[in-house]
Write an enzyme that holds these catalytic residues in place. Structure first.
Site, PDB file in Angstrom:
ATOM      1  N   HIS A 127       5.749  -4.475   2.798  1.00  0.00           N
ATOM      2  CA  HIS A 127       6.349  -3.797   3.954  1.00  0.00           C
ATOM      3  C   HIS A 127       7.330  -2.738   3.459  1.00  0.00           C
ATOM      4  CE1 HIS A 127       8.124  -3.157   7.878  1.00  0.00           C
ATOM      5  NE2 HIS A 127       9.312  -3.408   7.372  1.00  0.00           N
ATOM      6  N   LYS A 148      14.146   3.103   7.303  1.00  0.00           N
ATOM      7  CA  LYS A 148      13.197   3.554   6.261  1.00  0.00           C
ATOM      8  C   LYS A 148      12.297   4.673   6.780  1.00  0.00           C
ATOM      9  CE  LYS A 148      11.549  -0.604   5.644  1.00  0.00           C
ATOM     10  NZ  LYS A 148      12.461  -1.375   6.502  1.00  0.00           N
ATOM     11  N   ASP A 166       5.184   1.702   6.867  1.00  0.00           N
ATOM     12  CA  ASP A 166       5.283   0.299   7.285  1.00  0.00           C
ATOM     13  C   ASP A 166       4.431  -0.647   6.442  1.00  0.00           C
ATOM     14  OD1 ASP A 166       6.467  -1.626   9.061  1.00  0.00           O
ATOM     15  OD2 ASP A 166       4.469  -1.879   9.922  1.00  0.00           O
TER      16      ASP A 166
END
Length: 307
Positions: A127, A148, A166
């Protein structure tokens, strides 16, 4: 161009678990012990020449019965050679797959090995965000809510490339760690409050890369006032091991208003210098130690002159 010589669709259900190939010199000579039967067999110029000039029908049948065993995935005949009649007969009887290609033997082996290396590569899902910054594959990780995706978007706007958002599929190919995302997610990002965006349409096709070698990991964490962060960089380097491959890992604290895209660009630039053998932290440490040594020498000379 690849042509099917023998075998129907059912013959292609044989398992192929190894990326290595076998050029069966010893097997054609009649020596079968210790043979890795699960490898794909390639017959090139030397093998075909030996079959045609040195092997009689009995020895051919003995070798080809062995090479078309249950564990062997298939046989590839390279450089446009015709399939030996005895091999074709046995392969048809067994419904064993034999292919022919015009490629030279060495080129065929390289193509097969590279393709199988990717198909059979060990993989893991991580992830995070994967971006190419100054040509370096950077894996950005951290807890959910660290921003992020927003940081990756800022890097894209500064001319860098998105590989995956992701979900990052990491593969061990040869001795490299290669990252990409699933085809369904390629080129798309999710931004909280905005939704799904198409990065290539918004920022151009050059803003997206299909895959990249992962060389550097940046792990984001919330800024902690009570924690003593390394401000010089002389502490031991931290590495993260993924699929048995170690990559340099840097933990960077995130605080409100901190220009994270600039920080990450600086970290990657410093990483590139490290690859070239230039360690800024060690250079600074040596300068400090040199200055301390010089100061001590001056103090010693001053004390000697006083006496």
């Amino acid at each position: 161009m690849w042509t099917i010589v023998t075998g129907d669709s059912n013959s292609l259900n044989r398992p192929l678990t190894l990326a290595d190939t076998n050029r069966p010199g010893l097997e054609l000579a009649g020596y079968f012990p210790d043979t890795q039967t699960k490898r794909l067999v390639v017959l090139g110029d030397k093998e075909i020449g030996y079959i045609e000039e040195q092997m009689d029908e009995i020895s051919q049948r003995r070798s080809f019965e062995f090479l078309t065993g249950d564990n062997t995935p298939c046989i590839v005949i390279a450089h446009g050679h015709e399939c030996p009649p005895v091999l074709k007969e046995i392969a048809k009887r067994k419904d064993f797959p034999v292919f022919k290609t015009e490629h030279q033997t060495s080129h065929a082996i390289v193509s097969i090995t590279n393709y199988l290396d990717e198909c059979l590569a060990e993989s893991v899902v991580i992830h995070g965000e994967l971006v190419r910054v100054f040509g370096v594959g950077v894996l950005i990780t951290g807890k959910s809510g660290m921003g992020k995706s927003e940081i990756a978007l800022e890097l894209i706007k500064r001319g860098h490339q998105l590989v995956g958002d992701d979900r990052i599929d990491c593969y061990k190919i040869h001795d490299d760690l290669v990252g990409r995302t699933t085809p369904m997610l390629e080129g798309f990002m999710e931004l909280r409050g905005v939704g799904i965006i198409n990065v290539s349409r918004m920022y151009g096709v050059g803003a997206v890369a299909h895959e990249t070698q992962i060389e550097f990991q940046i792990d984001l964490e919330p800024f902690n006032d009570s924690y003593e962060y390394d401000r010089v960089g002389i502490e031991e380097k931290e590495y993260n091991e993924i699929l048995g491959i170690k990559i340099l890992k840097m933990t960077i604290p995130v605080s409100q208003g901190r220009p994270m895209s600039s920080v990450i660009e600086t970290a990657v630039t410093n990483f590139l210098l490290l690859k070239d053998g230039l360690d800024s932290a060690k250079e600074f440490e040596e300068r400090v130690l040199s200055q301390i040594s010089e100061n001590k020498k001056e103090e010693f000379d001053a004390s000697v002159s006083e006496h």
